[in-house]
Design an enzyme around this catalytic site. Structure first.
Site, PDB file in Angstrom:
ATOM      1  N   THR A   1    -126.628  47.495  72.451  1.00  0.00           N
ATOM      2  CA  THR A   1    -125.290  47.118  72.920  1.00  0.00           C
ATOM      3  C   THR A   1    -124.577  48.267  73.620  1.00  0.00           C
ATOM      4  O   THR A   1    -123.598  48.042  74.321  1.00  0.00           O
ATOM      5  CB  THR A   1    -124.456  46.615  71.730  1.00  0.00           C
ATOM      6  N   GLU A   2    -125.042  49.498  73.376  1.00  0.00           N
ATOM      7  CA  GLU A   2    -124.505  50.658  74.110  1.00  0.00           C
ATOM      8  C   GLU A   2    -125.559  51.747  74.203  1.00  0.00           C
ATOM      9  O   GLU A   2    -126.266  52.024  73.233  1.00  0.00           O
ATOM     10  CB  GLU A   2    -123.278  51.265  73.407  1.00  0.00           C
ATOM     11  N   ASN A   3    -125.584  52.378  75.383  1.00  0.00           N
ATOM     12  CA  ASN A   3    -126.369  53.591  75.602  1.00  0.00           C
ATOM     13  C   ASN A   3    -125.808  54.170  76.896  1.00  0.00           C
ATOM     14  O   ASN A   3    -125.560  53.433  77.840  1.00  0.00           O
ATOM     15  CB  ASN A   3    -127.871  53.231  75.748  1.00  0.00           C
TER      16      ASN A   3
ATOM     17  N   HIS B   1    -126.762  53.483  70.736  1.00  0.00           N
ATOM     18  CA  HIS B   1    -127.515  54.733  70.547  1.00  0.00           C
ATOM     19  C   HIS B   1    -127.222  55.701  71.689  1.00  0.00           C
ATOM     20  O   HIS B   1    -127.276  55.336  72.866  1.00  0.00           O
ATOM     21  CB  HIS B   1    -129.015  54.465  70.473  1.00  0.00           C
ATOM     22  N   TYR B   2    -126.940  56.948  71.306  1.00  0.00           N
ATOM     23  CA  TYR B   2    -126.640  57.964  72.307  1.00  0.00           C
ATOM     24  C   TYR B   2    -127.436  59.244  72.131  1.00  0.00           C
ATOM     25  O   TYR B   2    -127.820  59.883  73.086  1.00  0.00           O
ATOM     26  CB  TYR B   2    -125.148  58.333  72.247  1.00  0.00           C
TER      27      TYR B   2
END
Ligand code: GBH
Length: 475
Positions: free
Chosen positions: A381-383, A316-317
């Site tokens: 898993t990503e930010n 999520h960005y």
């Protein structure tokens, strides 16, 4: 301010895991060394150097192939529990299939995994982060259903070779982006077949995922005792106005992007979201087609997909405004979705055109997933945040992490969303795909003018290391 409840609100559960992430093509380099085969990014960027902003490619990248020991020390200094990295399929299987198994490729990942484990860090391995062997692209890549079988063979080799030490597996990173490689959206293999190729690709990727999951389940789980999940990109959609049409369009956007891949695996009823099947079928009929451009699963495939994941990984960005309208090429997923995206000019920006800072969108998308899919286990898993100068004194990145992690804590404590881990993107500046080296997401700066690709900690690395160490967001 210092009341015990305020502190509890800023504290992560003791079992919560922190991590940091990279992906093979973005950091490894050594693109043809020691028997590695060509992948779709090597191929695309060698043939069309102008595809990237700065004519960059991943031939050398961060040279992590030679500098992995240093990388692991950078990870260690962040006090994190896990390191999420990906394996380059064509480094192990240069032709994509099992006809050639490259021992030096296996050696590299054995060494990397051993180094990670020896430093008290858990490896979290992404099996596929967008770098298909070019030999399989010659057969149509992910639009060829046989690719699911090649993927299963490849996954089996990884489980067999590394599963004694790797307990966290991710089959695919962000299938929506993989599919956009078949709709001409600045992603390899850059096949321009919107509204058809992207759906075919997504279909094969889903089938490949379920094959690998069930293989692990039946053959490896009992002895290796690991977990197999999948990662989705999940932006939050905000209706542009409070008109019922825009409210419906925002929900449709969620179903067409996140639901496309999450619904078959995590919903009670399985299959693609109803609204997606209905709209693509209706548009296809209007175009004079005999069948929907969205492929159909058999009853058996629907059942094999349902529940085929131990956790839901979320990248999520940012967030988007959505209004109801039909624009974009005909056919295309965008037009099928009837959702048009924009971003609010008042949202703070970043080094990436699409990445605006909207921290509360993070909490909302987590709640949405929790409700839609009956409270799955979620791992972020990503930010992360990009800038263009890669400065050491990266206060904007710190404030991004601070505000997003605060919203994550609200999702956990106030909304009861089951998030058990959080990984920052990225360990270090790296090749940001078609944006080249200019968009920088790293907690460490990388000097691309230096053949040693010198890594220097940014202020954000210290900030993040403190959160990981204390399990607390500083107030
Ligand atoms: C992740 O996906 C990737 O997993 C990672 O490799 C990457 O480095 C990281 O994000 C940072 O970008 O221009 O409006 O059409 C990000 C998914 C897909 C988000 C393409 C931006 C373009 C949106 N990205 N998308 S737009």
């Amino acid at each position: 301010m210092n009341s015990p409840t305020a502190n509890a609100a800023l504290t992560f559960p003791p079992t919560f895991k922190f991590g940091v992430a990279t992906a093979a093509y973005q950091v490894e380099g050594a693109w043809d060394e020691d028997g590695k085969g060509e992948n779709i990014w090597d191929h695309l960027l060698h043939k069309n150097p102008e595809f990237t902003e700065d004519r960059a490619n991943g031939d050398i990248a961060n040279d992590s192939y030679h500098r992995y020991k240093e990388d692991v020390q950078l990870v260690k200094a962040l006090n994190v529990d896990f390191y999420r990295f990906s394996i380059a399929w064509s480094r192990i299987l240069p032709k994509g299939d099992l006809s050639v198994v490259n021992q030096k490729g296996l050696d590299y990942y054995n060494n990397l995994i051993d180094e990670v484990v020896a430093n008290g860090i858990e490896p979290m391995v992404t099996i596929y982060h967008w770098d298909l062997p070019q030999e399989l692209q010659k057969l149509g890549g992910w639009t060829n259903r046989e690719t699911a079988l090649y993927f299963r063979d490849y996954a089996e080799l990884l489980f067999t070779s590394f599963g004694d030490r790797v307990k966290w597996w991710i089959t695919f990173n962000d299938p929506q982006v993989i599919s956009s490689g078949y709709s001409g959206d600045k992603m390899a293999p850059n096949v321009e077949k919107p509204g058809v190729g992207d759906y075919l690709c997504g279909h094969t990727v889903l089938l490949a995922h379920s094959q690998a999951f069930h293989l692990y389940d039946s053959t490896f789980r009992a002895t290796q005792k690991g977990q197999v999940g999948i990662v989705f990109g999940g932006s939050w959609a905000i209706p542009k106005t409070d008109s019922p049409d825009d409210i419906a369009a925002a929900e449709r956007y969620m179903q067409f992007y996140l639901g496309w891949f999450a619904h078959p695996i995590f919903s009670q009823e399985g299959d693609y979201p109803h609204v997606m099947r209905e709209r693509v079928a209706a548009n296809s009929a209007r175009e004079g087609l005999r069948r929907s451009r969205l492929p159909q699963f058999s009853r058996e495939e629907i059942e094999l997909l349902r529940g085929s994941s131990d956790f839901l990984g979320l990248n999520h960005y940012t967030s988007f405004h959505v209004e109801a309208d039909e624009t974009g090429p005909c056919p295309s997923l965008g037009r099928d979705s009837g959702a048009v995206l924009s971003q609010d000019p008042s949202w703070p920006g970043s080094g990436s055109s699409w990445l605006k800072v909207v921290p509360w969108g993070f909490r909302n998308v987590l709640s949405w997933i929790h409700e839609q899919y009956n409270g799955p286990n979620i791992i972020i898993t990503e930010n992360g945040f990009s800038d263009r100068d890669g400065r050491i004194d990266d206060m904007e990145r710190i404030s991004y992490y601070k505000s997003y992690i605060q919203e994550l804590l609200k999702a956990i404590h106030k909304d009861g969303v089951k998030v058990t881990g959080y990984s920052a993107w990225s360990l270090m500046d790296n090749l940001e795909w078609a944006s080249g080296y200019r968009e920088k997401f790293g907690l460490y700066q990388v000097d691309y003018n230096n053949p040693n690709r010198t890594r220097t900690p940014k202020k954000s690395s210290k900030f993040f290391a403190e959160i990981a160490r204390t399990h607390k967001l500083p107030s």
